[in-house]
Scaffold this motif. Structure first.
Motif, PDB file in Angstrom:
ATOM      1  N   ILE A   1     -79.966  42.656   7.669  1.00 30.37           N
ATOM      2  CA  ILE A   1     -79.430  43.698   6.782  1.00 30.37           C
ATOM      3  C   ILE A   1     -78.017  43.317   6.360  1.00 30.37           C
ATOM      4  N   TYR A   2     -77.724  43.563   5.080  1.00 28.82           N
ATOM      5  CA  TYR A   2     -76.345  43.408   4.623  1.00 28.82           C
ATOM      6  C   TYR A   2     -75.944  44.606   3.775  1.00 28.82           C
ATOM      7  N   VAL A   3     -74.642  44.806   3.683  1.00 27.65           N
ATOM      8  CA  VAL A   3     -74.065  45.910   2.923  1.00 27.65           C
ATOM      9  C   VAL A   3     -73.324  45.326   1.732  1.00 27.65           C
ATOM     10  N   LYS A   4     -73.539  45.920   0.560  1.00 26.59           N
ATOM     11  CA  LYS A   4     -72.696  45.647  -0.603  1.00 26.59           C
ATOM     12  C   LYS A   4     -71.835  46.889  -0.768  1.00 26.59           C
ATOM     13  N   ALA A   5     -70.528  46.706  -0.702  1.00 29.21           N
ATOM     14  CA  ALA A   5     -69.611  47.844  -0.775  1.00 29.21           C
ATOM     15  C   ALA A   5     -68.543  47.577  -1.826  1.00 29.21           C
ATOM     16  N   VAL A   6     -68.124  48.633  -2.494  1.00 30.83           N
ATOM     17  CA  VAL A   6     -66.996  48.571  -3.417  1.00 30.83           C
ATOM     18  C   VAL A   6     -65.859  49.347  -2.775  1.00 30.83           C
ATOM     19  N   TYR A   7     -64.727  48.673  -2.632  1.00 32.45           N
ATOM     20  CA  TYR A   7     -63.544  49.257  -2.000  1.00 32.45           C
ATOM     21  C   TYR A   7     -62.443  49.368  -3.047  1.00 32.45           C
ATOM     22  N   LYS A   8     -61.861  50.564  -3.172  1.00 30.90           N
ATOM     23  CA  LYS A   8     -60.817  50.831  -4.166  1.00 30.90           C
ATOM     24  C   LYS A   8     -59.464  50.903  -3.473  1.00 30.90           C
ATOM     25  N   VAL A   9     -58.474  50.221  -4.065  1.00 33.69           N
ATOM     26  CA  VAL A   9     -57.106  50.287  -3.563  1.00 33.69           C
ATOM     27  C   VAL A   9     -56.218  50.767  -4.709  1.00 33.69           C
ATOM     28  N   GLU A  10     -55.494  51.840  -4.442  1.00 32.85           N
ATOM     29  CA  GLU A  10     -54.561  52.370  -5.433  1.00 32.85           C
ATOM     30  C   GLU A  10     -53.280  52.725  -4.695  1.00 32.85           C
ATOM     31  N   GLY A  11     -52.219  51.977  -5.003  1.00 26.63           N
ATOM     32  CA  GLY A  11     -50.971  52.160  -4.277  1.00 26.63           C
ATOM     33  C   GLY A  11     -51.179  51.742  -2.832  1.00 26.63           C
ATOM     34  N   GLU A  12     -50.850  52.637  -1.909  1.00 25.72           N
ATOM     35  CA  GLU A  12     -51.019  52.373  -0.480  1.00 25.72           C
ATOM     36  C   GLU A  12     -52.342  52.911   0.060  1.00 25.72           C
ATOM     37  N   GLN A  13     -53.118  53.568  -0.793  1.00 29.71           N
ATOM     38  CA  GLN A  13     -54.362  54.203  -0.363  1.00 29.71           C
ATOM     39  C   GLN A  13     -55.574  53.332  -0.692  1.00 29.71           C
ATOM     40  N   GLY A  14     -56.553  53.331   0.198  1.00 34.46           N
ATOM     41  CA  GLY A  14     -57.793  52.606  -0.030  1.00 34.46           C
ATOM     42  C   GLY A  14     -58.973  53.411   0.473  1.00 34.46           C
ATOM     43  N   SER A  15     -60.139  53.214  -0.175  1.00 37.62           N
ATOM     44  CA  SER A  15     -61.340  53.919   0.266  1.00 37.62           C
ATOM     45  C   SER A  15     -62.578  53.199  -0.237  1.00 37.62           C
ATOM     46  N   VAL A  16     -63.678  53.410   0.465  1.00 39.16           N
ATOM     47  CA  VAL A  16     -64.961  52.877   0.027  1.00 39.16           C
ATOM     48  C   VAL A  16     -65.475  53.807  -1.069  1.00 39.16           C
TER      49      VAL A  16
ATOM     50  N   LEU B   1     -66.840  50.784   8.410  1.00 37.06           N
ATOM     51  CA  LEU B   1     -66.924  50.009   7.171  1.00 37.06           C
ATOM     52  C   LEU B   1     -65.609  50.116   6.396  1.00 37.06           C
ATOM     53  N   ALA B   2     -65.087  51.324   6.273  1.00 36.04           N
ATOM     54  CA  ALA B   2     -63.811  51.526   5.568  1.00 36.04           C
ATOM     55  C   ALA B   2     -62.680  50.773   6.260  1.00 36.04           C
ATOM     56  N   ALA B   3     -62.652  50.815   7.588  1.00 40.47           N
ATOM     57  CA  ALA B   3     -61.613  50.104   8.340  1.00 40.47           C
ATOM     58  C   ALA B   3     -61.738  48.597   8.141  1.00 40.47           C
ATOM     59  N   PHE B   4     -62.953  48.092   8.137  1.00 37.43           N
ATOM     60  CA  PHE B   4     -63.168  46.656   7.926  1.00 37.43           C
ATOM     61  C   PHE B   4     -62.676  46.251   6.531  1.00 37.43           C
ATOM     62  N   CYS B   5     -63.048  47.024   5.527  1.00 39.23           N
ATOM     63  CA  CYS B   5     -62.621  46.724   4.155  1.00 39.23           C
ATOM     64  C   CYS B   5     -61.106  46.783   4.028  1.00 39.23           C
ATOM     65  N   ARG B   6     -60.482  47.771   4.656  1.00 32.01           N
ATOM     66  CA  ARG B   6     -59.030  47.920   4.622  1.00 32.01           C
ATOM     67  C   ARG B   6     -58.352  46.679   5.218  1.00 32.01           C
ATOM     68  N   GLU B   7     -58.931  46.130   6.294  1.00 31.36           N
ATOM     69  CA  GLU B   7     -58.364  44.954   6.945  1.00 31.36           C
ATOM     70  C   GLU B   7     -58.521  43.682   6.120  1.00 31.36           C
ATOM     71  N   HIS B   8     -59.562  43.597   5.294  1.00 30.81           N
ATOM     72  CA  HIS B   8     -59.911  42.317   4.663  1.00 30.81           C
ATOM     73  C   HIS B   8     -59.828  42.278   3.133  1.00 30.81           C
ATOM     74  N   TYR B   9     -59.547  43.407   2.468  1.00 33.12           N
ATOM     75  CA  TYR B   9     -59.590  43.395   1.006  1.00 33.12           C
ATOM     76  C   TYR B   9     -58.619  42.401   0.389  1.00 33.12           C
ATOM     77  N   ALA B  10     -57.459  42.200   0.993  1.00 32.00           N
ATOM     78  CA  ALA B  10     -56.441  41.302   0.423  1.00 32.00           C
ATOM     79  C   ALA B  10     -56.947  39.869   0.300  1.00 32.00           C
ATOM     80  N   GLU B  11     -57.955  39.500   1.076  1.00 34.14           N
ATOM     81  CA  GLU B  11     -58.537  38.161   0.978  1.00 34.14           C
ATOM     82  C   GLU B  11     -59.178  37.945  -0.396  1.00 34.14           C
TER      83      GLU B  11
END
Length: 98
Positions: free
Chosen positions: A44-59, A85-95
């Motif tokens: 199983i895999y997840v496709k997720a879209v993570y939004k970052v606006e200013g200092e805030q981020g969310s799936v 999932l949100a925490a993982f995206c928050r940690e890795h989105y900058a990549e």
């Protein structure tokens, strides 16, 4: 809890700047226990879209798929899995900017 085995992340281009903030698309392979209701021998895999606006981020959205067949899995993550999932995206989105 989500156990990630592999992932990729990329910045979603918005050349016309229609969307506010930045969007990142994640593809995250999960390792699931056979007892988990999401378990599939195909993987199983997840496709997720993570939004970052200013200092805030969310799936913004996510979908589950079987790895081998790419078949959509009509199921949702539990609340604590969504939080992980949100925490993982928050940690890795900058990549995705690299």
């Amino acid at each position: 809890m989500l156990t990630v085995t592999e992932y990729s992340v990329e910045l979603v281009k918005d050349p016309f700047q229609i969307l506010s903030g930045k969007r990142y698309e994640f593809e995250i392979d999960l390792e699931l226990d056979e007892e988990d209701e999401l378990y599939s021998s195909e993987g199983i895999y997840v496709k997720a879209v993570y939004k970052v606006e200013g200092e805030q981020g969310s799936v913004v959205s996510y979908k589950l798929y079987e790895r081998t067949s790419n078949r959509f899995v009509d199921a949702e993550l539990e609340d604590e899995e969504e939080a992980a999932l949100a925490a993982f995206c928050r940690e890795h989105y900058a990549e995705g900017d690299e």
